[in-house]
Design a protein around this motif. Structure first.
Motif, PDB file in Angstrom:
ATOM      1  N   UNK A   1       1.974 -12.514   0.515  1.00  0.00           N
ATOM      2  CA  UNK A   1       2.384 -13.600   1.294  1.00  0.00           C
ATOM      3  C   UNK A   1       3.927 -13.881   1.003  1.00  0.00           C
ATOM      4  N   UNK A   2       4.764 -13.965   1.849  1.00  0.00           N
ATOM      5  CA  UNK A   2       6.235 -14.272   1.484  1.00  0.00           C
ATOM      6  C   UNK A   2       6.849 -14.923   2.925  1.00  0.00           C
ATOM      7  N   UNK A   3       7.551 -15.921   2.582  1.00  0.00           N
ATOM      8  CA  UNK A   3       8.220 -16.470   3.719  1.00  0.00           C
ATOM      9  C   UNK A   3       7.521 -16.847   4.898  1.00  0.00           C
ATOM     10  N   UNK A   4       6.390 -17.089   4.945  1.00  0.00           N
ATOM     11  CA  UNK A   4       5.428 -17.369   6.005  1.00  0.00           C
ATOM     12  C   UNK A   4       4.742 -16.122   6.735  1.00  0.00           C
ATOM     13  N   UNK A   5       5.076 -14.979   6.072  1.00  0.00           N
ATOM     14  CA  UNK A   5       4.629 -13.558   6.650  1.00  0.00           C
ATOM     15  C   UNK A   5       3.535 -13.188   5.637  1.00  0.00           C
ATOM     16  N   UNK A   6       2.389 -12.261   6.246  1.00  0.00           N
ATOM     17  CA  UNK A   6       1.283 -11.814   5.691  1.00  0.00           C
ATOM     18  C   UNK A   6       1.477 -10.328   5.786  1.00  0.00           C
ATOM     19  N   UNK A   7       1.397  -9.709   4.681  1.00  0.00           N
ATOM     20  CA  UNK A   7       1.545  -8.153   4.847  1.00  0.00           C
ATOM     21  C   UNK A   7       0.385  -7.416   4.029  1.00  0.00           C
ATOM     22  N   UNK A   8      -0.498  -6.588   4.730  1.00  0.00           N
ATOM     23  CA  UNK A   8      -1.305  -5.646   4.050  1.00  0.00           C
ATOM     24  C   UNK A   8      -0.548  -4.513   3.505  1.00  0.00           C
ATOM     25  N   UNK A   9      -0.834  -3.746   2.461  1.00  0.00           N
ATOM     26  CA  UNK A   9      -0.305  -2.789   1.860  1.00  0.00           C
ATOM     27  C   UNK A   9      -1.461  -1.750   1.193  1.00  0.00           C
ATOM     28  N   UNK A  10      -0.785  -0.651   1.163  1.00  0.00           N
ATOM     29  CA  UNK A  10      -1.553   0.365   0.076  1.00  0.00           C
ATOM     30  C   UNK A  10      -0.409   1.119  -0.626  1.00  0.00           C
ATOM     31  N   UNK A  11      -0.728   1.095  -1.913  1.00  0.00           N
ATOM     32  CA  UNK A  11       0.357   1.771  -2.542  1.00  0.00           C
ATOM     33  C   UNK A  11      -0.523   2.761  -3.694  1.00  0.00           C
ATOM     34  N   UNK A  12       0.010   4.034  -3.466  1.00  0.00           N
ATOM     35  CA  UNK A  12      -0.680   5.129  -4.178  1.00  0.00           C
ATOM     36  C   UNK A  12       0.055   5.483  -5.575  1.00  0.00           C
ATOM     37  N   UNK A  13      -0.625   5.944  -6.552  1.00  0.00           N
ATOM     38  CA  UNK A  13       0.168   6.365  -7.769  1.00  0.00           C
ATOM     39  C   UNK A  13       1.479   7.167  -7.521  1.00  0.00           C
ATOM     40  N   UNK A  14       2.361   6.585  -8.196  1.00  0.00           N
ATOM     41  CA  UNK A  14       3.586   7.352  -8.150  1.00  0.00           C
ATOM     42  C   UNK A  14       3.848   8.554  -9.069  1.00  0.00           C
ATOM     43  N   UNK A  15       4.344   9.486  -8.554  1.00  0.00           N
ATOM     44  CA  UNK A  15       4.940  10.634  -9.591  1.00  0.00           C
ATOM     45  C   UNK A  15       6.328  10.689  -9.780  1.00  0.00           C
ATOM     46  N   UNK A  16       6.791  10.569 -10.823  1.00  0.00           N
ATOM     47  CA  UNK A  16       8.412  10.508 -11.017  1.00  0.00           C
ATOM     48  C   UNK A  16       8.985  11.673  -9.929  1.00  0.00           C
ATOM     49  N   UNK A  17      10.383  11.325  -9.446  1.00  0.00           N
ATOM     50  CA  UNK A  17      11.008  10.069  -9.620  1.00  0.00           C
ATOM     51  C   UNK A  17      10.460   8.810  -8.641  1.00  0.00           C
ATOM     52  N   UNK A  18       9.176   9.104  -8.066  1.00  0.00           N
ATOM     53  CA  UNK A  18       8.889   7.929  -7.298  1.00  0.00           C
ATOM     54  C   UNK A  18       8.725   6.641  -8.214  1.00  0.00           C
ATOM     55  N   UNK A  19       8.775   5.619  -7.734  1.00  0.00           N
ATOM     56  CA  UNK A  19       8.566   4.410  -8.498  1.00  0.00           C
ATOM     57  C   UNK A  19       9.457   3.517  -8.244  1.00  0.00           C
ATOM     58  N   UNK A  20       9.602   2.415  -9.124  1.00  0.00           N
ATOM     59  CA  UNK A  20      10.703   1.120  -8.963  1.00  0.00           C
ATOM     60  C   UNK A  20      11.617   1.234  -9.900  1.00  0.00           C
ATOM     61  N   UNK A  21      12.731   0.827  -9.261  1.00  0.00           N
ATOM     62  CA  UNK A  21      14.028   0.718 -10.134  1.00  0.00           C
ATOM     63  C   UNK A  21      15.040  -0.582  -9.782  1.00  0.00           C
ATOM     64  N   UNK A  22      15.734  -0.844 -10.900  1.00  0.00           N
ATOM     65  CA  UNK A  22      16.559  -1.982 -10.640  1.00  0.00           C
ATOM     66  C   UNK A  22      17.789  -1.612 -11.546  1.00  0.00           C
ATOM     67  N   UNK A  23      18.939  -2.262 -10.816  1.00  0.00           N
ATOM     68  CA  UNK A  23      20.192  -2.536 -11.534  1.00  0.00           C
ATOM     69  C   UNK A  23      20.992  -3.646 -11.396  1.00  0.00           C
TER      70      UNK A  23
END
Length: 231
Positions: free
Chosen positions: A151-173
């Motif tokens: 739930x974000x900014x008035x929106x409602x989103x259903x999701x499915x996230x599968x187990x990630x295998x590198x290089x899949x995943x989350x990154x930040x800089x």
């Protein structure tokens, strides 16, 4: 006729009386007398009472301690892993990283809507993560995927996230480039697709692609490295 018999008897009795009198004087004995209980100095001597060896009728037998309740078996925490997937309406992407019962997640539509969320993961795999602006992720880990809603900014989103295998995943800089504060987030899906937002001094725009093997990315002529995100 002479009366010597009575005279002799009288004399014998007199001698006997004198003998008894001299005997009492010699021994000093006196006839015992019964003491009066009403005399001022009289005290009754009482023998000490025998101790009562019988248990008091009011005393209760010792109570045996109740057995302590058995401890509930400890449950195995959620395994450390990364998960990535898309919302059911295919408008956005969601990635979740789990480490030692903690989670950090990133929701991103690749344009201008994003949220970083974090919180605890319960032993049964359920989680409620919160972010700035009141955004909330509710999800449950079952097997190798996380199913939930954001739930974000008035929106409602259903999701499915599968187990990630590198290089899949989350990154930040994050960095400062040409006096501008840079903050970029990327979700790399198993298909190789990347969804991300780059903020320059808080202004959002679609993020440039990163090298999924090294995390290298060039922003405004400067080379940066996007690194995997963990709690």
């Amino acid at each position: 006729m002479k009366r010597t018999g009575p005279l002799f008897t009288l004399l014998a009795g007199l001698l006997l009386a004198l003998f008894m009198l001299s005997l009492n004087a010699t021994t000093g004995t006196k006839p015992a007398s019964t003491p009066r209980t009403d005399s001022p100095g009289y005290k009754v001597s009482r023998s000490p009472a025998a101790p009562n060896t019988k248990a008091s009728p009011s005393s209760s037998p010792p109570v045996a301690p109740s057995p302590s309740p058995s401890q509930s078996p400890s449950r195995t925490p959620a395994p450390n892993a990364d998960y990535a997937g898309r919302t059911d309406d295919d408008s956005s992407a969601v990635s979740v990283s789990l480490r030692d019962g903690r989670a950090i997640a990133y929701f991103c539509d690749g344009r201008d809507k994003e949220s970083w969320l974090k919180g605890d993961v319960e032993a049964d795999g359920s989680m409620k993560l919160t972010g700035e602006g009141g955004s909330v992720l509710n999800g449950t880990l079952k097997g190798s995927r996380i199913r939930g809603t954001v739930d974000i900014e008035g929106g409602h989103y259903a999701f499915t996230a599968d187990k990630a295998v590198k290089p899949s995943g989350l990154y930040r800089a994050t960095a400062t480039v040409r006096d501008a504060k840079i903050d970029g987030g990327w979700i790399v899906l198993s298909t190789g697709e990347q969804v991300g937002i780059l903020r320059r001094d808080g202004k959002p725009s679609p993020a440039p692609r990163i090298d999924p093997e090294t995390g290298a990315v060039t922003i405004d002529g400067r080379r940066l490295t996007a690194r995997p995100v963990t709690p």
